[in-house]
Scaffold this motif. Structure first.
Motif, short mmCIF file in Angstrom:
data_model
loop_
_atom_site.label_atom_id
_atom_site.label_comp_id
_atom_site.label_asym_id
_atom_site.label_seq_id
_atom_site.Cartn_x
_atom_site.Cartn_y
_atom_site.Cartn_z
N HIS A 36 -51.43 -23.11 34.08
CA HIS A 36 -50.59 -22.93 35.27
C HIS A 36 -49.26 -23.65 35.11
N GLN A 37 -49.27 -24.79 34.42
CA GLN A 37 -48.02 -25.50 34.16
C GLN A 37 -47.15 -24.73 33.17
N ALA A 38 -47.80 -24.11 32.19
CA ALA A 38 -47.05 -23.32 31.21
C ALA A 38 -46.33 -22.16 31.89
N LEU A 39 -47.03 -21.48 32.80
CA LEU A 39 -46.42 -20.36 33.52
C LEU A 39 -45.26 -20.84 34.39
N LEU A 40 -45.48 -21.93 35.11
CA LEU A 40 -44.40 -22.47 35.94
C LEU A 40 -43.21 -22.90 35.08
N SER A 41 -43.48 -23.50 33.93
CA SER A 41 -42.40 -23.93 33.03
C SER A 41 -41.58 -22.73 32.57
N LEU A 42 -42.27 -21.66 32.22
CA LEU A 42 -41.59 -20.43 31.80
C LEU A 42 -40.66 -19.93 32.91
N LEU A 43 -41.17 -19.89 34.13
CA LEU A 43 -40.38 -19.37 35.25
C LEU A 43 -39.21 -20.30 35.58
N VAL A 44 -39.46 -21.59 35.57
CA VAL A 44 -38.41 -22.56 35.90
C VAL A 44 -37.27 -22.49 34.89
N ILE A 45 -37.62 -22.46 33.61
CA ILE A 45 -36.58 -22.46 32.57
C ILE A 45 -35.80 -21.15 32.58
N HIS A 46 -36.52 -20.03 32.64
CA HIS A 46 -35.88 -18.73 32.40
C HIS A 46 -35.38 -18.03 33.66
N LEU A 47 -35.89 -18.42 34.82
CA LEU A 47 -35.41 -17.79 36.05
C LEU A 47 -34.56 -18.72 36.91
N LEU A 48 -34.55 -20.00 36.58
CA LEU A 48 -33.73 -20.94 37.35
C LEU A 48 -32.70 -21.65 36.47
N VAL A 49 -33.16 -22.37 35.46
CA VAL A 49 -32.25 -23.22 34.68
C VAL A 49 -31.26 -22.40 33.86
N TYR A 50 -31.76 -21.45 33.07
CA TYR A 50 -30.84 -20.65 32.25
C TYR A 50 -29.87 -19.84 33.11
N PRO A 51 -30.34 -19.12 34.14
CA PRO A 51 -29.39 -18.37 34.97
C PRO A 51 -28.37 -19.29 35.66
N ALA A 52 -28.82 -20.46 36.11
CA ALA A 52 -27.88 -21.39 36.75
C ALA A 52 -26.82 -21.84 35.76
N SER A 53 -27.23 -22.08 34.53
CA SER A 53 -26.28 -22.47 33.49
C SER A 53 -25.28 -21.35 33.22
N ASN A 54 -25.79 -20.11 33.15
CA ASN A 54 -24.90 -18.95 32.96
C ASN A 54 -23.91 -18.82 34.11
N GLY A 55 -24.45 -18.95 35.33
CA GLY A 55 -23.61 -18.79 36.51
C GLY A 55 -22.52 -19.85 36.59
N ILE A 89 -31.47 -27.74 41.56
CA ILE A 89 -32.27 -28.65 42.39
C ILE A 89 -33.70 -28.13 42.52
N ALA A 90 -33.82 -26.82 42.77
CA ALA A 90 -35.16 -26.22 42.90
C ALA A 90 -35.95 -26.38 41.60
N ALA A 91 -35.28 -26.19 40.47
CA ALA A 91 -35.96 -26.32 39.17
C ALA A 91 -36.51 -27.73 38.98
N ILE A 92 -35.70 -28.72 39.28
CA ILE A 92 -36.13 -30.11 39.08
C ILE A 92 -37.26 -30.48 40.04
N LEU A 93 -37.16 -30.05 41.29
CA LEU A 93 -38.21 -30.36 42.27
C LEU A 93 -39.53 -29.70 41.90
N PHE A 103 -41.43 -33.53 32.04
CA PHE A 103 -40.76 -32.23 31.92
C PHE A 103 -39.55 -32.18 32.86
N ALA A 104 -39.71 -32.71 34.06
CA ALA A 104 -38.59 -32.73 35.01
C ALA A 104 -37.43 -33.55 34.45
N GLY A 105 -37.75 -34.67 33.80
CA GLY A 105 -36.70 -35.48 33.18
C GLY A 105 -35.99 -34.73 32.08
#
Length: 652
Positions: A36-55, A89-93, A103-105
């Motif tokens: 479950h952590q692996a799935l959440l990590s995938l979603l956080v990195i690829h749907l939040l962090v990377y898009p935020a960086s692009n934006g 912020i959502a990704a880190i929380l 992982f949050a760090g």
């Protein structure tokens, strides 16, 4: 409040597909996976962090020409900036509260580097080398490291092999990154950014990329060979082949016409590379996550009373005055190939007046009854089992992870049984699942391992403790026909504790993977090996035809299941008796040196019924050498029925 469509486009969420390979690679290589952590990590990195960086990058650069994933990017608004802040912020929380703090760090550090790369005040991207190194480190080694933290819940140990893979990841990004800039030279100059690709020029960018990918492959090769998985590296090359072909073709076109270094060709390169690499690492995940089972530990134990075969023979022959019988006993004893045996009974080297178990008479009459023998079994079976278990390295640390307990015995019965006694004695978790393999004779250990193998292959979190304990000597009978001669002069007492796990572990020279099992019943031997209860104890029926039956059927059995004796360099054969082992070797045309561990166990311990084949297997594994990597081990044992059980193992 609805988010404007242009804002969503500038997040370039589909671009995350191009950045997915390293996460999948990390998932395939993680030693443990918290799903479950692996799935959440995938979603956080690829749907939040990377898009935020692009934006954020698009908001700062306000690109007017093609940019990664967008051929005609719209102009950004302040909405994009605030959305990227909220996504970070959502990704880190989410990472902190639902994955793990480490992982949050890591995410926080990645986001900070991403902002420093694009921010007008720092603007690392305007420095050709500094910007390049920032991307190479954070999107390469650091992303792999961060992904492992999210997938497994722990930091990646920086072993030599893991340092190789981190370098490989960074060189992979080092090769890809300049190539993604090759069509953006003019746009970057407008943004007052001089990229490494601009510095290198078109031809230089392709040449540089080729060198980086060669270094990437070098470190992947070093990584997989360090893990003794060289074939995986060559499998990866098959998936990388289309990337190389397109790269070479595109390079040829660009050399002839620089206009071929355009957005569409770059995106084709991205799609081909991402599809091939993602497919490759998905296959690796499947390969590495197929449930397997490993023999992680084998420890043995014997009772304190050690007797020479001569002492035991004298005790037996001394129970009768018949000289012919005495002579027969000594002849049979001399042919057993046994020098010592162990017993929980202390009487075998004592005078009748000192006997504690047998009747204090020279002729041993009246013999102990079944209840006396079962009392002795109950008194010693748990202790001897515990003696073997306690030898398992770090057992106290392993104990909380034990999910299943399988006990094996055919020399004693009581209820609650040995399984419950061990649960109490070891203070195992009350929810540990128990099963017992009872009264199946000398090949029951292989049957127990077969059950443990099935458990581990159906439950990747399983750790199975297998305990085989036999007190054969408590069934010594004052009888002198063929069956009793063989059983009284052949059997000893012993115990084995083994761990079977879904993940490789243990202190053997190599990991020992359990591959397969096979079984055969020889109905024409139904009456030649048997084990029955009587008022005076358990009675063994073991005729002289057993070696013939085994030797005539073992080769056809192997042929029927497609196995060849030449495929196996190591043999763990149950020493049912010297003649059985001799005839087994003859039937398969084996050099007796291959059966040296079998003969040695027979010599030192006799036949202890079910634990014996694992005594032999332990001796085989202790002689493993580095060059035995990949070698296969064949195990076989024989039991009532007449039944043959075999197992196939491999050093990995």
């Amino acid at each position: 409040m609805l988010i404007h469509g242009d804002t969503i486009r500038l997040l370039r969420i589909p671009f995350s597909f191009f950045l997915l390979p390293l996460f999948l690679f990390a998932y395939s290589q993680a030693e443990t996976v918290v799903h479950h952590q692996a799935l959440l990590s995938l979603l956080v990195i690829h749907l939040l962090v990377y898009p935020a960086s692009n934006g954020y990058n698009s908001y700062i650069d306000k690109d007017e020409e093609s940019v990664g994933g967008l051929e005609k990017p719209p102009l950004p608004t302040s909405e994009l900036f605030y959305i990227t802040i909220l996504m970070d912020i959502a990704a880190i929380l989410i990472a902190f509260f639902f994955i793990n703090a480490f992982f949050a760090g890591c995410l926080l550090l990645y986001i900070a580097a991403s902002r420093a790369y694009s921010s007008p005040s720092i603007r690392l991207k305007k420095y050709p080398i500094g910007g390049f190194l920032t991307v190479v480190f954070f999107q390469g080694a650091f992303t792999y490291y961060m992904s492992i933290a999210g997938i497994s819940g722990q930091a990646l140990e920086l072993t030599q092999a893991n340092c190789f893979v981190l370098l490989g990841c960074s060189f992979q990004i080092a090769g890809a990154y300049p190539l993604t800039q090759i069509y953006q030279h003019q746009q970057d100059l407008k943004n007052r950014v001089i990229t490494l690709s601009y510095k290198l020029g078109y031809t230089g960018t392709f040449a540089f990329t080729a060198v980086m990918f060669l270094l990437c492959n070098l470190f992947y090769y070093l990584y997989f060979t360090a893990l003794e998985l060289g074939m995986i590296f060559f499998m990866i090359q098959v998936f990388f082949a289309p990337i190389v072909i397109y790269f070479a073709t595109w390079f040829y076109k660009v050399k002839k016409d620089h206009s071929e270094a355009n957005f569409r060709n770059t995106m084709r390169m991205n799609w081909i590379a991402a599809i091939c690499m993602n497919s490759c690492f998905i296959v690796l995940i499947i390969i590495n996550r197929i449930p397997l089972s490993y023999l992680s530990a084998i420890e043995t134990a014997v009772p304190d009373h050690r007797y020479s075969q001569e002492t035991l023979t004298s005790f037996y022959s001394g129970s009768t005055d018949d000289l012919t019988t005495q002579r027969k006993i000594r002849i049979v004893a001399g042919k057993t190939g046994i020098e010592t045996r162990y017993s929980v009974i202390s009487d075998f080297d004592k005078e009748p007046a000192e006997f504690k178990f047998f009747n204090k008479t020279r002729d041993l009459l009246p013999e102990p009854g079944l209840s006396q023998r079962m009392q002795l079994y109950q008194q010693h079976a748990t202790k001897l089992s515990r003696k073997a278990i306690d030898k398992i390295k770090d057992f106290e640390a392993i104990k909380p992870n034990i999910t299943h307990l399988i006990t094996v015995t055919c020399t004693g019965l009581f209820a609650p049984g040995l399984d419950v006694e061990l649960m109490r004695e070891l203070d195992l978790n009350p929810s540990v699942q128990r099963s017992s393999v009872n009264f199946m004779g000398c090949n029951a250990a292989i049957i127990a391992l077969k059950n443990a193998d099935a458990i581990c292959k159906s439950n990747p979190a399983a750790t199975v403790l297998v305990v085989c304990t036999e007190l054969c000597t408590i069934h010594f009978q004052r009888q002198y026909n063929e069956d009793y001669l063989l059983s009284n002069l052949l059997f000893g007492d012993g115990a084995v504790a083994a761990l079977v796990t879904s993940q490789p572990s243990g202190d053997f020279a190599h990991q020992v993977k359990i591959e397969s099992f096979n079984s055969m019943i020889l109905h024409n031997g139904y009456s030649d090996m048997a084990w029955q209860l009587s008022e005076t104890g358990f009675i063994m029926k073991l005729t002289s035809y057993v070696p013939d039956l085994i030797s005539k059927n073992i080769k056809p059995m192997l042929q029927a299941i497609g196995l060849k004796a030449d495929d196996y360099k190591h043999w763990a054969v149950h020493p049912g008796g010297k003649r059985i082992v001799d005839d087994f070797a003859l039937a398969l045309d084996l050099d007796k040196c291959l059966l040296a561990p079998t003969y040695q166990v027979l010599k030192d311990y006799g036949n202890m019924s079910s634990p014996t084949v694992l005594f032999v297997l332990k001796a085989v594994l202790e002689k493993a050498k580095p060059e035995h990597q990949g070698d296969r081990i064949f195990g076989a044992a024989f039991g009532p029925g007449l039944s043959i059980e075999t197992m196939q193992l491999r050093y990995v």
